[in-house]
Design a protein around this motif. Structure first.
Motif, mmCIF file in Angstrom:
data_model
loop_
_atom_site.group_PDB
_atom_site.id
_atom_site.type_symbol
_atom_site.label_atom_id
_atom_site.label_comp_id
_atom_site.label_asym_id
_atom_site.label_seq_id
_atom_site.Cartn_x
_atom_site.Cartn_y
_atom_site.Cartn_z
ATOM 1 N N SER A 54 0.846 -1.187 0.000
ATOM 2 C CA SER A 54 0.000 0.000 0.000
ATOM 3 C C SER A 54 0.882 1.236 0.000
ATOM 4 O O SER A 54 1.973 1.232 0.569
ATOM 5 N N ARG A 55 0.423 2.294 -0.626
ATOM 6 C CA ARG A 55 1.136 3.558 -0.597
ATOM 7 C C ARG A 55 0.915 4.203 0.762
ATOM 8 O O ARG A 55 -0.216 4.336 1.226
ATOM 9 N N ALA A 56 1.991 4.597 1.424
ATOM 10 C CA ALA A 56 1.898 5.148 2.775
ATOM 11 C C ALA A 56 2.490 6.550 2.822
ATOM 12 O O ALA A 56 3.353 6.914 2.012
ATOM 13 N N GLU A 58 4.366 9.120 5.565
ATOM 14 C CA GLU A 58 4.982 9.327 6.874
ATOM 15 C C GLU A 58 4.993 10.822 7.163
ATOM 16 O O GLU A 58 5.737 11.584 6.532
ATOM 17 N N TYR A 74 5.431 -1.260 3.438
ATOM 18 C CA TYR A 74 4.288 -0.827 2.639
ATOM 19 C C TYR A 74 4.533 -0.872 1.131
ATOM 20 O O TYR A 74 3.581 -0.826 0.360
ATOM 21 N N VAL A 77 6.507 4.691 0.041
ATOM 22 C CA VAL A 77 6.338 5.657 1.119
ATOM 23 C C VAL A 77 6.674 7.059 0.621
ATOM 24 O O VAL A 77 7.679 7.259 -0.062
ATOM 25 N N PHE A 114 -3.720 7.777 0.287
ATOM 26 C CA PHE A 114 -2.777 6.803 0.828
ATOM 27 C C PHE A 114 -3.524 5.670 1.529
ATOM 28 O O PHE A 114 -4.567 5.887 2.140
ATOM 29 N N ALA A 116 -2.174 4.128 4.103
ATOM 30 C CA ALA A 116 -1.848 4.316 5.520
ATOM 31 C C ALA A 116 -1.162 5.657 5.721
ATOM 32 O O ALA A 116 -0.423 6.129 4.849
ATOM 33 N N LEU A 118 1.200 7.527 8.796
ATOM 34 C CA LEU A 118 1.932 7.215 10.022
ATOM 35 C C LEU A 118 2.588 8.455 10.598
ATOM 36 O O LEU A 118 3.131 9.289 9.861
ATOM 37 N N ALA A 140 -6.218 8.985 4.467
ATOM 38 C CA ALA A 140 -5.955 7.552 4.642
ATOM 39 C C ALA A 140 -7.157 6.725 4.218
ATOM 40 O O ALA A 140 -8.304 7.081 4.490
#
Length: 237
Positions: A54-56, A58, A74, A77, A114, A116, A118, A140
């Motif tokens: 998955s594309r995340a 940060e 993931y 990122v 995204f 996720a 974080l 998200a």
């Protein structure tokens, strides 16, 4: 990560930017490396043995110390940080990761962009954590993951009496407070919360446990798909 700044009237952003070139030096120490390993183990326990590709995003990526590890979890990122010197250092160390200079309170991304989002030792340094969490939920699709400093741990007491350290600038966000912020931010999209802690006093040390006594806490909020996705699926069926 403990790093000393020049005394004065620097705000939090300026303090981090000022320390960019030495930001990762603590992780190069034996104690810092052990702490980082414990934090990764804590996140692994929440994310599971195999996170779905998955594309995340940060948020507050800093110099990218955890970005490479997140990329292995993931698959893709993007890092975001408001401090230009931090991002310059990230690009110097990790040239391949896409980064964006931006504000966590106004994320420059479309809703559901995204899988996720974080925050790794980042949310507690923001002016308005509740606003940042609402933005995180907006962009998200599946989860929001937080790792932050426990304000009631032994380490927190040490930080309180060390005002020259960056981590002493952290806001006091308890587990209960974080739970409330997350559930309010997610609203009807909230599916569940998982949490854990690590870096306990001896002899527990770097174990991961559901006891809010470690120096670091982490929580994972599972989200239902954005409402517009449900409506789109209904029209295409």
């Amino acid at each position: 990560m403990p790093a000393r700044d020049d005394p004065g009237t620097l705000d939090v952003l300026e303090r981090f930017d000022h320390a960019a070139d030495r930001y990762e030096s603590w992780y190069e120490t034996r104690r810092g490396a052990r702490a980082a390993e414990a934090q990764r183990r804590l996140l692994d326990s929440l994310l599971g043995p195999e996170a779905a590709p998955s594309r995340a995003l940060e948020v507050g990526c800093g110099t990218g110390y955890f970005t490479e590890w997140l990329d292995t979890r993931y698959g893709s990122v993007v890092g975001l940080d408001p401090a230009p010197a931090m991002l310059r250092e990230l690009r110097r160390r990790h040239r391949t990761f896409p980064v964006v200079r931006g504000d966590a309170h106004r994320l420059p991304f479309a809703s559901g962009a995204f899988g996720a989002v974080l925050f790794l030792t980042a949310l507690e340094f923001l002016d308005e954590p509740d606003v940042a969490l609402r933005e995180a939920v907006r962009v998200a699709r599946s989860e929001v993951v937080l790792l932050w400093l426990n304000p009631w741990s032994v380490g927190a007491i040490k930080r309180k009496f060390a005002p020259g350290f960056l981590l002493s600038q952290a806001k006091r966000l308890s587990l209960r407070r974080m739970h409330t912020l997350l559930t309010r931010s997610a609203g009807k999209r909230a599916r569940g919360l998982e949490w854990g802690s690590t870096l306990f006093p001896w002899p527990l040390g770097r174990r991961v446990a559901r006891a809010p006594l470690g120096d670091v806490l982490a929580i994972r909020l599972s989200l239902a798909p954005p409402i517009e996705d449900d409506e789109t699926l209904g029209r295409t069926r």
